[in-house]
Write an enzyme that holds these catalytic residues in place. Structure first.
Site, mmCIF file in Angstrom:
data_model
loop_
_atom_site.group_PDB
_atom_site.id
_atom_site.type_symbol
_atom_site.label_atom_id
_atom_site.label_comp_id
_atom_site.label_asym_id
_atom_site.label_seq_id
_atom_site.Cartn_x
_atom_site.Cartn_y
_atom_site.Cartn_z
ATOM 1 N N ARG A 294 0.836 -1.468 -0.082
ATOM 2 C CA ARG A 294 0.017 -0.066 0.121
ATOM 3 C C ARG A 294 0.726 1.111 0.056
ATOM 4 O O ARG A 294 0.609 2.326 -0.462
ATOM 5 C CB ARG A 294 -0.799 0.050 1.080
ATOM 6 C CG ARG A 294 -1.867 -0.953 1.192
ATOM 7 C CD ARG A 294 -2.914 -0.877 2.196
ATOM 8 N NE ARG A 294 -3.991 -1.799 2.385
ATOM 9 C CZ ARG A 294 -4.929 -1.924 1.451
ATOM 10 N NH1 ARG A 294 -5.489 -1.069 0.527
ATOM 11 N NH2 ARG A 294 -5.931 -3.073 1.587
ATOM 12 N N MET B 152 -12.124 2.689 -4.072
ATOM 13 C CA MET B 152 -12.039 1.558 -3.156
ATOM 14 C C MET B 152 -10.822 0.934 -2.741
ATOM 15 O O MET B 152 -10.883 -0.413 -2.376
ATOM 16 C CB MET B 152 -12.684 0.352 -4.249
ATOM 17 C CG MET B 152 -14.214 0.670 -4.545
ATOM 18 S SD MET B 152 -15.487 1.279 -3.248
ATOM 19 C CE MET B 152 -15.662 -0.409 -2.755
ATOM 20 N N ASN C 179 -14.308 12.696 1.489
ATOM 21 C CA ASN C 179 -14.724 11.141 0.924
ATOM 22 C C ASN C 179 -16.157 11.542 0.905
ATOM 23 O O ASN C 179 -16.658 12.310 1.833
ATOM 24 C CB ASN C 179 -14.256 10.350 1.731
ATOM 25 C CG ASN C 179 -14.838 8.952 1.216
ATOM 26 O OD1 ASN C 179 -14.726 8.724 0.003
ATOM 27 N ND2 ASN C 179 -15.438 8.179 2.272
ATOM 28 N N HIS D 139 -19.677 8.958 1.662
ATOM 29 C CA HIS D 139 -19.948 7.610 1.903
ATOM 30 C C HIS D 139 -21.605 7.830 1.858
ATOM 31 O O HIS D 139 -22.172 8.572 2.345
ATOM 32 C CB HIS D 139 -19.804 7.496 3.406
ATOM 33 C CG HIS D 139 -19.806 6.014 3.900
ATOM 34 N ND1 HIS D 139 -19.222 5.048 3.334
ATOM 35 C CD2 HIS D 139 -20.819 5.750 4.845
ATOM 36 C CE1 HIS D 139 -19.819 3.986 3.920
ATOM 37 N NE2 HIS D 139 -20.850 4.421 4.835
ATOM 38 N N SER E 227 -23.088 11.120 3.407
ATOM 39 C CA SER E 227 -22.387 12.046 4.129
ATOM 40 C C SER E 227 -21.049 12.289 3.585
ATOM 41 O O SER E 227 -20.280 11.590 2.842
ATOM 42 C CB SER E 227 -21.773 11.447 5.659
ATOM 43 O OG SER E 227 -22.847 10.914 6.294
ATOM 44 N N GLU F 206 -9.055 6.074 10.127
ATOM 45 C CA GLU F 206 -10.100 5.127 10.465
ATOM 46 C C GLU F 206 -10.951 5.338 9.166
ATOM 47 O O GLU F 206 -11.371 6.268 8.760
ATOM 48 C CB GLU F 206 -10.718 5.432 11.797
ATOM 49 C CG GLU F 206 -11.351 4.300 12.330
ATOM 50 C CD GLU F 206 -11.944 5.126 13.688
ATOM 51 O OE1 GLU F 206 -13.205 4.456 13.847
ATOM 52 O OE2 GLU F 206 -11.605 5.895 14.291
ATOM 53 N N VAL F 207 -11.323 3.924 8.560
ATOM 54 C CA VAL F 207 -12.274 3.977 7.529
ATOM 55 C C VAL F 207 -13.426 4.655 7.690
ATOM 56 O O VAL F 207 -14.349 4.505 8.942
ATOM 57 C CB VAL F 207 -12.452 2.739 7.203
ATOM 58 C CG1 VAL F 207 -13.504 2.490 5.935
ATOM 59 C CG2 VAL F 207 -11.191 1.758 6.908
ATOM 60 N N ASP F 208 -14.080 5.493 6.770
ATOM 61 C CA ASP F 208 -15.222 6.084 6.848
ATOM 62 C C ASP F 208 -15.406 6.890 8.167
ATOM 63 O O ASP F 208 -16.589 7.039 8.494
ATOM 64 C CB ASP F 208 -16.445 5.046 6.527
ATOM 65 C CG ASP F 208 -16.350 4.408 5.139
ATOM 66 O OD1 ASP F 208 -15.924 5.296 4.305
ATOM 67 O OD2 ASP F 208 -16.688 3.340 4.972
ATOM 68 N N ALA G 196 -29.060 12.355 -3.739
ATOM 69 C CA ALA G 196 -28.636 13.135 -2.803
ATOM 70 C C ALA G 196 -26.967 13.257 -2.665
ATOM 71 O O ALA G 196 -26.566 14.422 -2.402
ATOM 72 C CB ALA G 196 -29.195 12.602 -1.296
ATOM 73 N N GLU G 197 -26.552 12.466 -2.990
ATOM 74 C CA GLU G 197 -25.165 12.461 -2.823
ATOM 75 C C GLU G 197 -24.420 13.459 -4.002
ATOM 76 O O GLU G 197 -23.567 14.340 -3.873
ATOM 77 C CB GLU G 197 -24.177 11.155 -3.246
ATOM 78 C CG GLU G 197 -24.508 10.034 -2.270
ATOM 79 C CD GLU G 197 -23.653 8.836 -2.592
ATOM 80 O OE1 GLU G 197 -22.456 8.841 -3.353
ATOM 81 O OE2 GLU G 197 -24.172 7.617 -2.431
HETATM 82 C C1 GRF Z 1 -21.222 6.199 -4.083
HETATM 83 O O1 GRF Z 1 -22.417 5.589 -3.305
HETATM 84 C C2 GRF Z 1 -20.379 6.804 -3.101
HETATM 85 O O2 GRF Z 1 -21.082 7.341 -1.842
HETATM 86 C C3 GRF Z 1 -19.443 5.388 -2.528
HETATM 87 O O3 GRF Z 1 -19.074 4.875 -3.639
HETATM 88 C C4 GRF Z 1 -20.401 5.168 -4.630
HETATM 89 C C5 GRF Z 1 -19.478 5.593 -5.774
HETATM 90 O O4 GRF Z 1 -20.378 5.835 -6.824
HETATM 91 N N1 GRF Z 1 -18.335 5.852 -1.962
HETATM 92 P P1 GRF Z 1 -20.017 6.587 -8.267
HETATM 93 O O5 GRF Z 1 -18.689 5.885 -8.700
HETATM 94 O O6 GRF Z 1 -19.715 7.903 -7.789
HETATM 95 O O7 GRF Z 1 -21.031 6.519 -9.085
#
Ligand code: GRF
Length: 217
Positions: A67, A92, A109, A111, A138, A145-147, A175-176
């Site tokens: 990593r 990811m 980030n 989530h 969010s 720490e993850v998320d 919403a994102e």
């Molecule tokens: C989203 O749901 C984001 O919140 C999560 O991974 C997904 C990515 O979707 N971390 P995209 O690649 O932006 O369409």
């Protein structure tokens, strides 16, 4: 004021990347995406970036011993493009704490849950199994720490009785796409300060209405 120079890190579809691309294309938006980096070569988001004329770079994690070496390659690319801010958008890979610490408060980030609930993967299935009445998304500063990390903005969406993980994911995703550009704009405008775990957004309004689910009738 100089625009924030953003590197966006992706692994897949890139719909949040698209939301950021669209926002950056708006007149006067205070940030611009200088490079999109993917750890997989077939990420759909790469095409979105290319269509928008944004440089892309694939850095395949399998090609690195560990990593730390992968993160060092990320760092070099980010420096090559002179980026001073990073948005993770469906990226990811876990980042090393060395990398995360060196981008303290310059790395965010998105989530798909109302953190601190449902960190990690399969958030929508777990939210449905837990019977929560609201889920959401969010945008947060990244810590090792993850998320986890100070939350900048959240959106709540109601869970419907007949939801599947996919239908809930689609509602949250809408919403994102609203939240991620908002967070980036506020940061780039210098309105965001971090005090411990709490983020302050200067001049931000609080919505007047409380949501109730199920509604009363
Ligand atoms: C989203 O749901 C984001 O919140 C999560 O991974 C997904 C990515 O979707 N971390 P995209 O690649 O932006 O369409």
């Amino acid at each position: 004021m100089e625009k924030l120079r953003v590197a966006v890190l992706i692994s897949g579809r890139g719909s949040n990347l698209q939301a950021l691309i669209d926002a950056c294309a708006e007149e006067g938006f205070p940030a611009r995406i200088v490079v999109v980096i993917s750890n997989t070569e077939n990420a759909m988001g790469l095409e979105r970036a290319e269509r928008a004329g944004i440089p892309t770079k694939v850095i395949q994690h399998q090609e690195f011993a560990d990593r730390a070496e992968f993160d060092a390659a990320l760092e070099r690319t980010i420096q090559n493009y002179d980026a001073n801010f990073i948005c993770l958008a469906g990226f990811m890979r876990l980042l090393t704490s060395g990398f995360v610490d060196s981008w303290h408060d310059r790395l965010i980030n998105i989530h798909p849950s109302l953190l601190p609930s449902f960190r990690g993967l399969d958030t929508h299935a777990r939210a449905l199994a837990a019977g929560v009445r609201f889920s959401g998304c969010s945008v947060h500063f990244v810590r090792s720490e993850v998320d986890a990390g100070p939350i900048i903005v959240q959106a709540a969406v109601p869970v419907h009785p007949d939801d599947t993980p996919d239908t809930l994911a689609a509602r949250v995703l809408t919403a994102e796409h609203r939240c991620y550009p908002l967070a980036l704009r506020w940061i780039a405008d210098g309105r965001v300060t971090v005090e411990g775990d709490v983020v302050r957004v200067a001049g931000a309004r609080v919505p007047k209405k409380n949501l109730v689910n199920p509604g009363e009738h």
